[in-house]
Design an enzyme around this catalytic site. Structure first.
Site, PDB file in Angstrom:
ATOM      1  N   GLU A 114       4.246  -6.156  -6.610  1.00 45.94           N
ATOM      2  CA  GLU A 114       4.175  -5.938  -8.045  1.00 45.94           C
ATOM      3  C   GLU A 114       3.858  -7.192  -8.757  1.00 45.94           C
ATOM      4  OE1 GLU A 114       4.248  -4.721 -12.188  1.00 45.94           O
ATOM      5  OE2 GLU A 114       3.433  -3.741 -10.085  1.00 45.94           O
ATOM      6  N   HIS A 117       0.454  -8.707  -8.216  1.00 43.39           N
ATOM      7  CA  HIS A 117      -0.463  -7.971  -8.987  1.00 43.39           C
ATOM      8  C   HIS A 117      -0.448  -8.733 -10.379  1.00 43.39           C
ATOM      9  CE1 HIS A 117      -2.742  -4.837 -10.837  1.00 43.39           C
ATOM     10  NE2 HIS A 117      -1.877  -4.535 -11.502  1.00 43.39           N
ATOM     11  N   HIS A 301     -10.468  18.235 -10.972  1.00 43.62           N
ATOM     12  CA  HIS A 301     -11.157  16.972 -10.490  1.00 43.62           C
ATOM     13  C   HIS A 301     -12.048  17.322  -9.194  1.00 43.62           C
ATOM     14  CE1 HIS A 301     -11.643  12.653  -9.330  1.00 43.62           C
ATOM     15  NE2 HIS A 301     -11.343  12.979  -8.128  1.00 43.62           N
ATOM     16  N   HIS A 359     -11.321   4.959  -2.506  1.00 46.46           N
ATOM     17  CA  HIS A 359     -11.738   6.051  -3.299  1.00 46.46           C
ATOM     18  C   HIS A 359     -11.439   5.340  -4.933  1.00 46.46           C
ATOM     19  CE1 HIS A 359     -13.074   9.767  -4.086  1.00 46.46           C
ATOM     20  NE2 HIS A 359     -11.941   9.965  -5.063  1.00 46.46           N
TER      21      HIS A 359
END
Length: 427
Positions: A114, A117, A301, A359
């Protein structure tokens, strides 16, 4: 108890975090300067813009990794970690939380993911600040008497300014992602914000590259330009749906393909699945979301994916047939195949981390390529057809007279001074 008592916002480490981001940003800035120290100011700005776009793409990928490894709450406050600038200073608090719940949201590994990031996000923000300052300095220099034509910037300084405002908004959504405990709507908006940031930087990178290389926008016939715009809109909608799947952890609501639970139309609760403003795993009335609700999120989706893949295939084929934007056409075809493969892997291989991150990266890359195509092209006008016809007639005349001695002189003067659609990125 530490988790409960820890304030959600603790700005004590803010200055140190900004310093860390500035130090990280020095690396890309030094790289651009060293590689382009003999180049023009336009070339240096173009290289920095392209490099910032690349690092922002990396940031989106790492954000996906953060989310998919359940590291989003690795530090339960913002912007630091238990009020410290790094997990090193918060070692005692993290150890206590990890001991109380070994598989919980706070562990040493998740805290580092975290915070890395956040460090990367801060460094990207610093680079965008630098781009904004340079853009306004160039704009002011271009307004000086006698300086205008040679110092004219490639695009309006309001582009990097808008990008800077957007990245600040992204930081706010990043804070809310933590303080609102992975609220699905907030996390999805944070993902969408990252995608929009990529598009904003891509427009600037293409415009800067066009100015540096002397290329112009390639005209596309009305139908092809419309297909490009429609496909971009479909991809944007699909990314929103995909973000909603990921932030609601609905990927494994269907584990078979092409059917779901052995049916082409499984039991689904769309009203639950698309109730937007609610906590993770809950409904607005405080009850748990049903499995049918998660199935609705997943299957919406999947159904949209069929339409998007068909649109991408048609667009790539039409561009190739028209011999327009060949690099973008190849990228679109390849990314469409990758998205199908990684999406299918997520379903039938129990959501492997590599496929899931790829993805998300593929979706981000599609936005970059489509933005690249839109910025590198324009709608054709009748004058384009007349010019093409004139150039074709001239070429035919040259070909038919190739047997004469005069034809041995190369028609270099007839070549256009600028190339169309030949934008190539480089940093």
């Amino acid at each position: 108890m530490n988790d409960v008592q820890q304030p959600l916002y603790d700005l004590a480490p803010l200055l140190r975090l900004m310093l860390v981001g500035a130090v990280i940003a020095l690396g890309p800035l030094a790289w651009v300067w060293l590689r382009n120290r003999h180049g023009s100011p336009l070339r240096r700005v173009q290289a920095l813009t392209v490099l910032t776009l690349f690092l922002t793409f990396d940031l989106v990928m790492f954000g996906a990794f953060t989310r998919l490894t359940d590291s989003g709450l690795g530090c339960p406050d913002w912007p630091g970690c238990y009020g410290k600038a790094s997990p090193v200073g918060a070692h005692a608090e993290i150890s206590a939380a990890q001991q109380a719940m070994p598989t919980g949201p706070v562990t040493h590994g998740k805290a580092w993911v975290e915070m890395i990031h956040r460090y990367l996000a801060t460094s990207v923000g610093v680079l965008i600040i630098v781009l904004t300052v340079i853009a306004w300095r160039q704009w002011r220099r271009a307004r000086r008497p006698g300086d205008g034509a040679s110092a004219r910037p490639a695009l309006s300084p309001w582009w990097p300014t808008a990008t800077l405002a957007w990245v600040c908004l992204q930081g706010a959504f990043g804070a809310l992602t933590v303080t609102m405990k992975l609220f699905p709507a907030i996390v999805t908006l944070h993902l969408i914000g990252g995608i929009v940031l990529l598009a904003l930087l891509c427009v600037q990178a293409v415009r800067q590259t066009q100015a540096a290389q002397g290329t112009v926008r390639q005209p596309l016939v009305a139908g092809l330009r419309t297909l490009l715009l429609a496909t971009t809109a479909l991809v944007a909608l699909q990314i929103v749906l995909g973000g909603w799947v990921s932030t609601n952890y609905a990927v494994l609501a269907c584990t078979t393909f092409p059917t779901c639970h052995g049916s082409w139309w499984p039991d689904m609760a769309f009203a639950q699945g698309f109730q937007v403003w609610r906590p993770l795993g809950m409904l607005q009335d405080g009850s748990n979301i049903s499995f049918a609700g998660l199935t609705a999120i997943h299957y919406a989706h999947r159904l949209a994916a069929y339409v998007v893949l068909a649109a991408l295939a048609l667009l790539a084929w039409r561009l190739r047939r028209a011999r327009a934007l060949p690099a973008q056409a190849r990228w679109l075809a390849g990314l469409a195949l990758m998205q199908f493969a990684t999406g299918l892997s997520n379903v039938v291989l129990d959501w492997p981390l590599v496929a899931a991150v790829l993805h998300t990266g593929g979706a981000a890359a599609l936005v970059v390529v489509l933005t690249w195509a839109l910025t590198s092209s324009r709608a054709a006008v009748p004058a384009d057809a007349a010019t093409a016809s004139s150039f074709s007639s001239s070429s035919s005349s040259s070909s038919s007279s190739s047997s004469s001695p005069a034809a041995s002189v190369p028609p270099s003067t007839s070549a256009p001074p600028q190339q169309q659609g030949a934008t190539r990125f480089s940093a």
